[in-house]
Scaffold this motif. Structure first.
Motif, PDB file in Angstrom:
ATOM      1  N   ARG A   1       0.835  -1.204   0.000  1.00 56.32           N
ATOM      2  CA  ARG A   1       0.000   0.000   0.000  1.00 56.32           C
ATOM      3  C   ARG A   1       0.870   1.253   0.000  1.00 56.32           C
ATOM      4  O   ARG A   1       0.580   2.235  -0.693  1.00 56.32           O
ATOM      5  CB  ARG A   1      -0.923  -0.024   1.215  1.00 56.32           C
ATOM      6  CG  ARG A   1      -1.891   1.138   1.209  1.00 56.32           C
ATOM      7  CD  ARG A   1      -2.864   1.076   2.344  1.00 56.32           C
ATOM      8  NE  ARG A   1      -3.885   2.099   2.169  1.00 56.32           N
ATOM      9  CZ  ARG A   1      -4.782   2.429   3.081  1.00 56.32           C
ATOM     10  NH1 ARG A   1      -4.789   1.792   4.248  1.00 56.32           N
ATOM     11  NH2 ARG A   1      -5.663   3.364   2.837  1.00 56.32           N
ATOM     12  N   ARG A   2       1.953   1.207   0.770  1.00 55.75           N
ATOM     13  CA  ARG A   2       2.877   2.344   0.814  1.00 55.75           C
ATOM     14  C   ARG A   2       3.439   2.627  -0.569  1.00 55.75           C
ATOM     15  O   ARG A   2       3.501   3.773  -1.021  1.00 55.75           O
ATOM     16  CB  ARG A   2       4.000   2.020   1.794  1.00 55.75           C
ATOM     17  CG  ARG A   2       5.099   3.067   1.850  1.00 55.75           C
ATOM     18  CD  ARG A   2       6.294   2.480   2.571  1.00 55.75           C
ATOM     19  NE  ARG A   2       7.367   3.427   2.738  1.00 55.75           N
ATOM     20  CZ  ARG A   2       8.648   3.085   2.744  1.00 55.75           C
ATOM     21  NH1 ARG A   2       9.008   1.830   2.563  1.00 55.75           N
ATOM     22  NH2 ARG A   2       9.586   3.989   2.927  1.00 55.75           N
ATOM     23  N   GLU A   3       3.782   1.559  -1.310  1.00 55.56           N
ATOM     24  CA  GLU A   3       4.340   1.742  -2.637  1.00 55.56           C
ATOM     25  C   GLU A   3       3.302   2.343  -3.602  1.00 55.56           C
ATOM     26  O   GLU A   3       3.633   3.174  -4.439  1.00 55.56           O
ATOM     27  CB  GLU A   3       4.828   0.396  -3.190  1.00 55.56           C
ATOM     28  CG  GLU A   3       6.111  -0.106  -2.562  1.00 55.56           C
ATOM     29  CD  GLU A   3       7.279   0.835  -2.824  1.00 55.56           C
ATOM     30  OE1 GLU A   3       7.627   1.014  -4.001  1.00 55.56           O
ATOM     31  OE2 GLU A   3       7.806   1.421  -1.855  1.00 55.56           O
ATOM     32  N   GLU A   4       2.056   1.928  -3.483  1.00 53.06           N
ATOM     33  CA  GLU A   4       1.013   2.444  -4.371  1.00 53.06           C
ATOM     34  C   GLU A   4       0.786   3.929  -4.125  1.00 53.06           C
ATOM     35  O   GLU A   4       0.658   4.722  -5.074  1.00 53.06           O
ATOM     36  CB  GLU A   4      -0.292   1.660  -4.176  1.00 53.06           C
ATOM     37  CG  GLU A   4      -1.498   2.226  -4.893  1.00 53.06           C
ATOM     38  CD  GLU A   4      -1.403   2.209  -6.414  1.00 53.06           C
ATOM     39  OE1 GLU A   4      -2.312   2.767  -7.081  1.00 53.06           O
ATOM     40  OE2 GLU A   4      -0.425   1.634  -6.960  1.00 53.06           O
TER      41      GLU A   4
ATOM     42  N   ALA B   1       4.456  10.293  -6.834  1.00 49.14           N
ATOM     43  CA  ALA B   1       5.646  10.604  -7.616  1.00 49.14           C
ATOM     44  C   ALA B   1       5.568  10.165  -9.073  1.00 49.14           C
ATOM     45  O   ALA B   1       6.361  10.606  -9.903  1.00 49.14           O
ATOM     46  CB  ALA B   1       6.874   9.944  -6.966  1.00 49.14           C
ATOM     47  N   GLY B   2       4.628   9.292  -9.430  1.00 43.21           N
ATOM     48  CA  GLY B   2       4.595   8.767 -10.783  1.00 43.21           C
ATOM     49  C   GLY B   2       5.362   7.459 -10.846  1.00 43.21           C
ATOM     50  O   GLY B   2       5.496   6.740  -9.857  1.00 43.21           O
TER      51      GLY B   2
ATOM     52  N   ALA C   1      12.610   8.192  -2.547  1.00 48.68           N
ATOM     53  CA  ALA C   1      12.573   8.060  -1.088  1.00 48.68           C
ATOM     54  C   ALA C   1      11.668   9.117  -0.494  1.00 48.68           C
ATOM     55  O   ALA C   1      10.949   8.874   0.489  1.00 48.68           O
ATOM     56  CB  ALA C   1      13.994   8.177  -0.513  1.00 48.68           C
ATOM     57  N   GLU C   2      11.721  10.305  -1.086  1.00 44.98           N
ATOM     58  CA  GLU C   2      10.850  11.374  -0.603  1.00 44.98           C
ATOM     59  C   GLU C   2       9.375  11.005  -0.777  1.00 44.98           C
ATOM     60  O   GLU C   2       8.535  11.308   0.087  1.00 44.98           O
ATOM     61  CB  GLU C   2      11.143  12.676  -1.347  1.00 44.98           C
ATOM     62  CG  GLU C   2      12.486  13.306  -1.034  1.00 44.98           C
ATOM     63  CD  GLU C   2      13.631  12.630  -1.780  1.00 44.98           C
ATOM     64  OE1 GLU C   2      13.365  11.704  -2.601  1.00 44.98           O
ATOM     65  OE2 GLU C   2      14.797  13.017  -1.533  1.00 44.98           O
ATOM     66  N   ALA C   3       9.070  10.355  -1.898  1.00 47.03           N
ATOM     67  CA  ALA C   3       7.674   9.947  -2.130  1.00 47.03           C
ATOM     68  C   ALA C   3       7.250   8.909  -1.099  1.00 47.03           C
ATOM     69  O   ALA C   3       6.121   8.937  -0.588  1.00 47.03           O
ATOM     70  CB  ALA C   3       7.508   9.391  -3.543  1.00 47.03           C
ATOM     71  N   ARG C   4       8.154   7.979  -0.776  1.00 47.17           N
ATOM     72  CA  ARG C   4       7.815   6.969   0.224  1.00 47.17           C
ATOM     73  C   ARG C   4       7.638   7.617   1.591  1.00 47.17           C
ATOM     74  O   ARG C   4       6.745   7.229   2.366  1.00 47.17           O
ATOM     75  CB  ARG C   4       8.902   5.895   0.276  1.00 47.17           C
ATOM     76  CG  ARG C   4       8.954   5.031  -0.984  1.00 47.17           C
ATOM     77  CD  ARG C   4       9.907   3.837  -0.806  1.00 47.17           C
ATOM     78  NE  ARG C   4       9.865   2.960  -1.967  1.00 47.17           N
ATOM     79  CZ  ARG C   4      10.695   3.048  -3.014  1.00 47.17           C
ATOM     80  NH1 ARG C   4      11.642   4.010  -3.030  1.00 47.17           N
ATOM     81  NH2 ARG C   4      10.580   2.220  -4.026  1.00 47.17           N
TER      82      ARG C   4
END
Length: 556
Positions: A527-530, A536-537, A542-545
């Motif tokens: 879910r975190r990755e989605e 971020a696209g 790392a910032e997006a995560r």
């Protein structure tokens, strides 16, 4: 609420079983992954229009099954009871099957039903709000029903409809009666003349046939009298036939003893002949006496017969129909007097129903005013959290002119908005932008959900056209709404997705040379990755995560 959705062979979906929980469920995925197919499938199970194009290529049919659990006393139970459909353990299963030739079948708890009933059941269970359905807010004809639903004004609105129909139906009766009476008045003079003429003529049933027979007889009267006279003359020539029969009888009777019974049959025959001859002579005399060959009588009969036939031609009926026609004309004249009384009665009834309609409509008008105040207050309270602190929602209620009154009452109702301080409120379609419409819609749904019996709401990209803090605000409102209703939302906004209690990802992939849509529940790292991808696209940083972790740390 919706517990399970099973889809078989719908476009890109070959087999899919989704289990839903209460609270807020979010569905995300890239554009074109098949989110609309998922909504079309759910809509199909709820009675939406069937289309053979939904059947997956290479298969002969598709099916969608939706399972619901509903609380005791839910309105749908009453609807199902009317159709003798039983519900066990508060579980309701609806199913739709569509064949490749476009035919469809519908089922409720495995009992075959009409698509109309399936649609009615679906309306009680789920409300689907598409990303373009917000434009329904732009149509003022929907605003009255929305306000009435919020104010629970169904019984008052029904009373208005009943009084309107009674008024209109009685008015139609009055108009028809007035036209009928006016036509009768126009023909009254002619009707009275016709009745007078027919009464003087005095036609009787069967009179034409009787007169025709009498005329025929009278036309041959002289010949008949001559024949009777000749017959009488023949019978009385000489001593007369009867005298001869009796003389012969006496001759035989004198020698009767000597004949040893041989004369008895002859004497009996002569006696019978004498009796018959006597009766014939008497009949000739009676018939001669009854015959009236007066030419004046014949003229009278012919005059009467011709008068009847002339009247029949004039009024275009058979002679035997003249008497009935005279009675009908009398009835029409009598109806004029009765019709005046009927007009008076209907006129009074129209006035009575009009007054009753106005009374019911005024009560509904007052209730709508009160409901509008509470609706405006509730919606305006929802706007600041949606980053619309300066906006204002107003329900405008205007009384219509009488020629605009209708089955829904005497009110014109329109939702108005002002998005800037000091500016006058105006129609939604002229004031609100696309993103603002989405938020007004959400605010309205949040408020209406508090009085709706529908347990599940589906939003398709309600966050369309917004982002950042506004998207976060929409996520917050959906999260709060999910405390009262089961909410399913298809979204492209990571701020909204992070608020979900359950997160499904919709993706398209190739399988054995064909494209299929898969839906998977995401938990923890997936879910975190989605959400990071949504931020971020394709290139997840790392910032997006970290940003995804921050969003997921919010209460869900």
């Amino acid at each position: 609420m919706l517990r399970r959705l099973s889809i078989r062979n719908v476009v890109l979906i070959d087999k899919l079983d989704l289990d839903f929980r209460d609270g807020l469920s979010v569905l995300t995925g890239e554009t074109g992954a098949g989110k609309s197919i998922l909504l079309d499938s759910l809509g199909l199970a709820l009675g939406a229009r069937a289309d053979s194009g939904l059947v997956r290529h290479g298969t002969d049919k598709c099916s969608v099954t939706a399972t619901f659990t509903l609380p005791a006393g839910h309105p749908v139970y009453g609807l199902l009871a009317e159709q003798d459909i039983e519900v066990e353990d508060d579980e309701l299963v609806v199913r739709r099957v569509v064949t490749s030739d476009g035919r469809s079948r519908a089922y409720v708890n495995d009992q075959s039903v009409s698509v109309g009933l399936l649609r009615d059941v679906g309306n009680y269970c789920v409300e689907i709000q598409g990303q373009f359905d917000q434009h329904g807010l732009l149509d003022p004809t929907t605003h009255r029903a929305t306000l009435d639903a919020h104010g629970n004004l169904g019984s008052l609105a029904l009373a208005v409809r009943d009084q309107w129909r009674a008024w209109r139906d009685t008015q139609k009766e009055l108009t028809a009666a007035t036209n009928r009476i006016n036509k009768a008045r126009e023909e009254e003079e002619w009707l009275r003349h016709a009745v007078d003429e027919l009464e003087k003529l005095g036609p009787e049933e069967g009179e034409e046939e009787r007169l025709a027979e009498e005329r025929q007889f009278l036309m041959h009267g002289e010949k008949l009298v001559a024949a009777l006279n000749d017959a009488e003359s023949e019978l009385s020539r000489g001593k007369g036939a009867e005298s001869a029969l009796r003389s012969a009888q006496r001759h035989l009777e004198r020698e009767l003893q000597k004949a040893e019974g041989r004369f008895e049959p002859i004497i009996e025959a002569l006696d019978r002949a004498a009796i018959e001859l006597e009766e014939a002579s008497r009949a000739i005399s009676v018939t001669l006496a009854d015959l009236n060959v007066d030419t004046g009588q014949q003229e009278n009969v012919e005059e009467r017969l011709f008068a009847l036939r002339a009247a029949a031609r004039k009024y275009n009926v058979p002679v035997d129909g003249l008497n009935g026609l005279m009675k009908d004309y009398r009835s029409q004249i009598d109806q004029l007097e009765f019709g005046e009384k009927e007009l008076s009665r209907l006129t009074a009834a129209v006035a009575e129903h009009r007054a009753a309609f106005i009374d019911a409509a005024q009560k509904l008008h007052g209730a709508r005013k009160a409901a509008a105040e509470t609706l405006d207050t509730a919606i305006n309270a929802e706007l600041p959290p949606l980053r619309m602190e300066k906006a204002r929602f107003v329900t405008d209620i205007a009384e219509l002119e009488e020629n605009e009154w209708g089955i829904d009452g005497i009110d014109r109702i329109q939702f108005m908005v002002a998005t800037n301080p000091g500016s006058p409120a105006g129609p939604l379609n002229k004031i609100a932008s696309g993103g603002e419409l989405s938020r007004f819609l959400l605010a309205l749904k949040v408020v209406l959900a508090r009085v709706s019996a529908v347990p599940s709401l589906v939003f398709d990209e309600v966050d369309s056209g917004v982002g950042g803090a506004t998207a976060a605000a929409i996520g917050e409102r959906l999260h709060l709404l999910a405390e009262e209703r089961q909410i399913l939302v298809i979204t492209h906004s990571p701020q909204v997705a992070a608020r979900g209690r359950t997160h499904f990802n919709i993706a398209k992939s190739e399988n054995d040379g064909s494209m299929v849509t898969r839906v998977n529940e995401l938990v923890d790292g997936a879910r975190r990755e989605e959400i990071a991808r949504m931020l971020a696209g394709h290139s997840i940083t790392a910032e997006a995560r970290a940003a995804a972790d921050s969003l997921l740390d919010q209460p869900r």
